[in-house]
Design a protein around this motif. Structure first.
Motif, mmCIF file in Angstrom:
data_model
loop_
_atom_site.group_PDB
_atom_site.id
_atom_site.type_symbol
_atom_site.label_atom_id
_atom_site.label_comp_id
_atom_site.label_asym_id
_atom_site.label_seq_id
_atom_site.Cartn_x
_atom_site.Cartn_y
_atom_site.Cartn_z
ATOM 1 N N LEU A 261 0.666 13.567 34.396
ATOM 2 C CA LEU A 261 2.086 12.968 34.217
ATOM 3 C C LEU A 261 3.164 13.734 35.131
ATOM 4 O O LEU A 261 4.015 13.108 35.764
ATOM 5 C CB LEU A 261 2.625 13.606 32.609
ATOM 6 N N PRO A 262 2.954 15.057 35.500
ATOM 7 C CA PRO A 262 3.820 15.972 36.264
ATOM 8 C C PRO A 262 3.813 15.372 37.558
ATOM 9 O O PRO A 262 4.792 15.065 38.511
ATOM 10 C CB PRO A 262 3.524 17.420 36.145
ATOM 11 N N THR A 263 2.393 14.843 37.947
ATOM 12 C CA THR A 263 2.022 14.309 39.289
ATOM 13 C C THR A 263 3.028 12.950 39.496
ATOM 14 O O THR A 263 3.497 12.832 40.452
ATOM 15 C CB THR A 263 0.584 14.233 39.300
ATOM 16 N N LEU A 264 2.762 12.061 38.417
ATOM 17 C CA LEU A 264 3.465 10.801 38.368
ATOM 18 C C LEU A 264 5.043 10.810 38.544
ATOM 19 O O LEU A 264 5.842 10.168 39.456
ATOM 20 C CB LEU A 264 3.309 9.966 37.023
ATOM 21 N N GLU A 265 5.596 11.868 37.815
ATOM 22 C CA GLU A 265 7.097 12.213 37.678
ATOM 23 C C GLU A 265 7.387 12.499 39.341
ATOM 24 O O GLU A 265 8.483 12.097 39.746
ATOM 25 C CB GLU A 265 7.398 13.350 36.820
ATOM 26 N N SER A 266 6.646 13.541 39.786
ATOM 27 C CA SER A 266 7.188 13.908 41.118
ATOM 28 C C SER A 266 7.088 12.763 42.125
ATOM 29 O O SER A 266 7.753 12.587 43.007
ATOM 30 C CB SER A 266 6.115 14.874 41.541
ATOM 31 N N LEU B 58 7.364 9.423 41.689
ATOM 32 C CA LEU B 58 8.374 8.571 41.362
ATOM 33 C C LEU B 58 9.757 9.368 41.823
ATOM 34 O O LEU B 58 10.415 8.450 42.647
ATOM 35 C CB LEU B 58 8.703 8.268 40.008
ATOM 36 N N ARG B 59 10.055 10.559 41.816
ATOM 37 C CA ARG B 59 11.169 10.901 42.179
ATOM 38 C C ARG B 59 11.370 11.256 43.516
ATOM 39 O O ARG B 59 12.302 11.222 44.205
ATOM 40 C CB ARG B 59 11.343 12.523 41.667
ATOM 41 N N GLY C 179 7.496 8.232 46.385
ATOM 42 C CA GLY C 179 6.316 7.700 46.798
ATOM 43 C C GLY C 179 5.570 8.740 47.933
ATOM 44 O O GLY C 179 4.627 8.421 48.660
ATOM 45 N N GLN C 180 6.265 9.834 48.289
ATOM 46 C CA GLN C 180 5.974 10.763 49.448
ATOM 47 C C GLN C 180 4.915 11.830 48.910
ATOM 48 O O GLN C 180 5.162 12.768 48.367
ATOM 49 C CB GLN C 180 7.050 11.365 49.962
ATOM 50 N N THR C 181 3.505 11.383 49.213
ATOM 51 C CA THR C 181 2.606 12.268 48.698
ATOM 52 C C THR C 181 2.622 13.647 49.056
ATOM 53 O O THR C 181 2.329 14.802 48.573
ATOM 54 C CB THR C 181 1.235 11.664 49.101
ATOM 55 N N LYS C 182 2.973 13.796 50.382
ATOM 56 C CA LYS C 182 3.198 15.275 51.073
ATOM 57 C C LYS C 182 4.315 16.072 50.043
ATOM 58 O O LYS C 182 4.045 17.378 49.793
ATOM 59 C CB LYS C 182 3.596 15.172 52.419
ATOM 60 N N ARG C 183 5.344 15.400 49.834
ATOM 61 C CA ARG C 183 6.302 16.375 49.048
ATOM 62 C C ARG C 183 5.949 16.566 47.750
ATOM 63 O O ARG C 183 6.195 17.621 47.197
ATOM 64 C CB ARG C 183 7.327 15.645 49.126
ATOM 65 N N VAL C 184 4.954 15.725 47.002
ATOM 66 C CA VAL C 184 4.359 15.941 45.911
ATOM 67 C C VAL C 184 3.603 17.026 45.814
ATOM 68 O O VAL C 184 3.614 18.017 44.891
ATOM 69 C CB VAL C 184 3.772 14.577 45.332
ATOM 70 N N MET D 115 9.186 6.919 32.180
ATOM 71 C CA MET D 115 9.042 8.362 31.953
ATOM 72 C C MET D 115 10.415 9.163 31.497
ATOM 73 O O MET D 115 10.407 10.129 30.795
ATOM 74 C CB MET D 115 8.884 8.648 33.624
ATOM 75 N N ARG D 116 11.572 8.589 32.087
ATOM 76 C CA ARG D 116 12.939 9.022 31.705
ATOM 77 C C ARG D 116 13.102 9.182 30.165
ATOM 78 O O ARG D 116 13.358 10.067 29.612
ATOM 79 C CB ARG D 116 13.866 8.305 32.314
#
Length: 512
Positions: free
Chosen positions: A448-453, A455-456, A459-464, A503-504
């Protein structure tokens, strides 16, 4: 004004003393006389007063004339004025040592005729002293009346000028911090010789400063100074009362303004101008309160909010004014900005300045702030107030790490909050969020935290990976598990929109 001193020289001009003769100590003829007393005991140690005239027959020292020297020693110690003695009654001759000490101490030894009754001598002196004291008191009373009239007519500057004229010096009234409020034309802070506290009870409200040190014998000046300090205490009390009344009127107006019960725009702007309430082309509301963890501290946080409110009120009064409402501070702010980004930046800078200064800055850093949108009409400011409250409430649920939240940051959550309980929203959370939550609980994962990040960050996996402190490959693995569990394509825009809404809504419901 009859304020010139009554000296030994003037004493000798009285009819009853005209036959008196100065034996020694003529250098002290200018000594001022405040008191008169008769001495018929050998030792007055501990009983003599400054500026006192002693009248004696010499009876107590007739067998031991050297005791006259001891009397002069004691009078020199306390600052006595003179000794009048009937030398021909019992003493006949004055010891040479006494004459030398009289000259050295500048305390006149006066020979008075034996046939003059001592009561006549003391009565004549007392009459002069009483009359002069009465004259001084009358003058002080007149001065006090002038002081009072000036204060009652709120003419403090003229009061200060009058003080300077009476004391023959420069004078100024200072506030609690020592800043000059009003002064005579040539007053300089570098030339302050005396400063008296202006107190009401035990509280110092200001000071009266003058440029010369008053001599101890200048009784009239001392009395004028004391009267001035007393009258200034009344002036400060009047100011304090008026300020308190104005603050209460401001508080009442702000509460009415925030509640939306205050009236039409034209009347609101007129009242705001009269009360010194910030108003301009654009205004908005900030709401400041302790974060939820701090609210439990009760009285401690109440004290913090009161201290913070004092700093807000003491700041730039044309741009911000605050009021304490239900455990939080609502601040009415004026701004030159229309766009949200500039307004948010302005609010962030102001909150940072508030929390980094003043008392208990460490505690202030645990405060949170909600910011409402800009309004051009005062009658609409209640809407900005409600938005600021919503920003705080929703922000604590979906942005708990952020200290300042603008209403525009939580517009979507506000919309979803109004849709709470809607069947379609329930379907979204049941199908797109709850399966991941169940999986995390069962296997101890953090999908869940991974999906939230994801989406926020768009979709930039490096920033996640940077946000979650994990390798990018771990992010890709988790995203693959999310796709498998939900059976969705995370690259599809429609799917991302549904996931974001779900999610929100789930976060608000879970943390409410």
């Amino acid at each position: 004004m009859t304020t010139s001193p009554f000296t030994v020289e003037q004493l000798l001009q009285l009819p009853v003393f005209r036959q008196a003769k100065v034996l020694a100590g003529s250098g002290g003829l200018t000594n001022e006389i405040y008191y008169v007393d008769a001495m018929e005991i050998p030792d007055l140690t501990g009983w003599l007063r400054p500026n006192e005239l002693i009248v004696t027959t010499g009876y107590s020292v007739r067998h031991e004339p050297f005791l006259l020297c001891r009397l002069l020693d004691e009078m020199h110690r306390v600052g006595g004025a003179a000794v009048a003695i009937k030398t021909k009654r019992f003493l006949q001759d004055v010891p040479a040592d006494a004459l030398r000490k009289s000259d050295a101490y500048r305390i006149p030894l006066i020979d008075i005729p034996a046939e003059i009754p001592s009561i006549d001598l003391t009565h004549s002196v007392m009459e002069v002293l009483v009359n002069r004291q009465a004259a001084v008191l009358r003058e002080v009373q007149e001065v006090n009346q002038q002081f009072t009239n000036l204060v009652l007519n709120r003419r403090t500057t003229e009061l200060v000028v009058l003080i300077g004229q009476l004391l023959h010096c420069e004078a100024a009234v200072l506030d609690q911090q020592g800043n000059v409020e009003s002064s005579t034309s040539r007053f300089s802070e570098w030339e302050i010789a005396e400063k008296r506290s202006v107190q009401v009870g035990s509280r110092v409200l200001g000071y009266l400063a003058i440029s010369r040190r008053l001599e101890e014998q200048d009784r009239f000046a001392h009395m004028c100074l004391e009267q001035a300090v007393t009258i200034l205490a009344i002036e400060f009390t009047i100011r304090q009362s008026l300020q308190l009344q104005r603050e209460r009127e401001q508080e009442s107006f702000l509460v009415d303004l925030l509640s939306g019960t205050s009236g039409e725009e034209e009347l609101l702007r007129y009242r705001a101008k009269q009360l010194g309430i910030p108003h301009g082309a654009r205004q908005y509301v900030m709401v400041i309160r302790p974060c939820r963890e701090e609210e439990r501290q009760g009285e401690t946080m109440d004290d913090l909010l009161h201290d913070l409110l004092k700093d807000i009120q003491a700041g730039e009064k044309t741009t911000r004014r605050g009021v304490l409402v239900g455990g939080e501070i609502a601040v009415l702010c004026t701004t030159a900005h229309r766009d949200v980004a500039r307004q948010r930046e302005e609010a962030v800078d102001y909150l940072r300045a508030l929390t980094q200064s003043g008392k208990r800055s460490a505690d202030r850093k645990r405060l949170v702030c909600g910011v409402g949108g800009v309004r051009e009409r005062l009658e609409e400011i209640t809407e900005s107030y409600r938005e600021a409250q919503k920003a705080l409430r929703i922000g604590s649920l979906v942005r708990p790490r952020e200290r300042i939240v603008h209403f525009h940051d939580v517009l979507v959550e506000d919309l979803l909050q109004d849709a709470t309980g809607h069947p379609s929203l329930a379907v979204l959370t049941q199908t797109l969020v709850e399966p991941l939550a169940a999986y995390d609980r069962e296997y101890g994962t953090e999908l869940l935290p991974t999906l939230e990040s994801f989406l926020r960050t768009g979709g930039q996996t490096k920033r996640v990976g940077e946000e979650l402190y994990i390798h990018r490959n771990s992010v890709l693995y988790r995203l693959e598990r999310i796709r498998d569990i939900l059976g969705v394509d995370l690259n599809d825009a429609e799917t991302r929109l549904r996931l974001d809404l779900a999610m929100r809504a789930w976060k608000m419901a879970a943390r409410a």
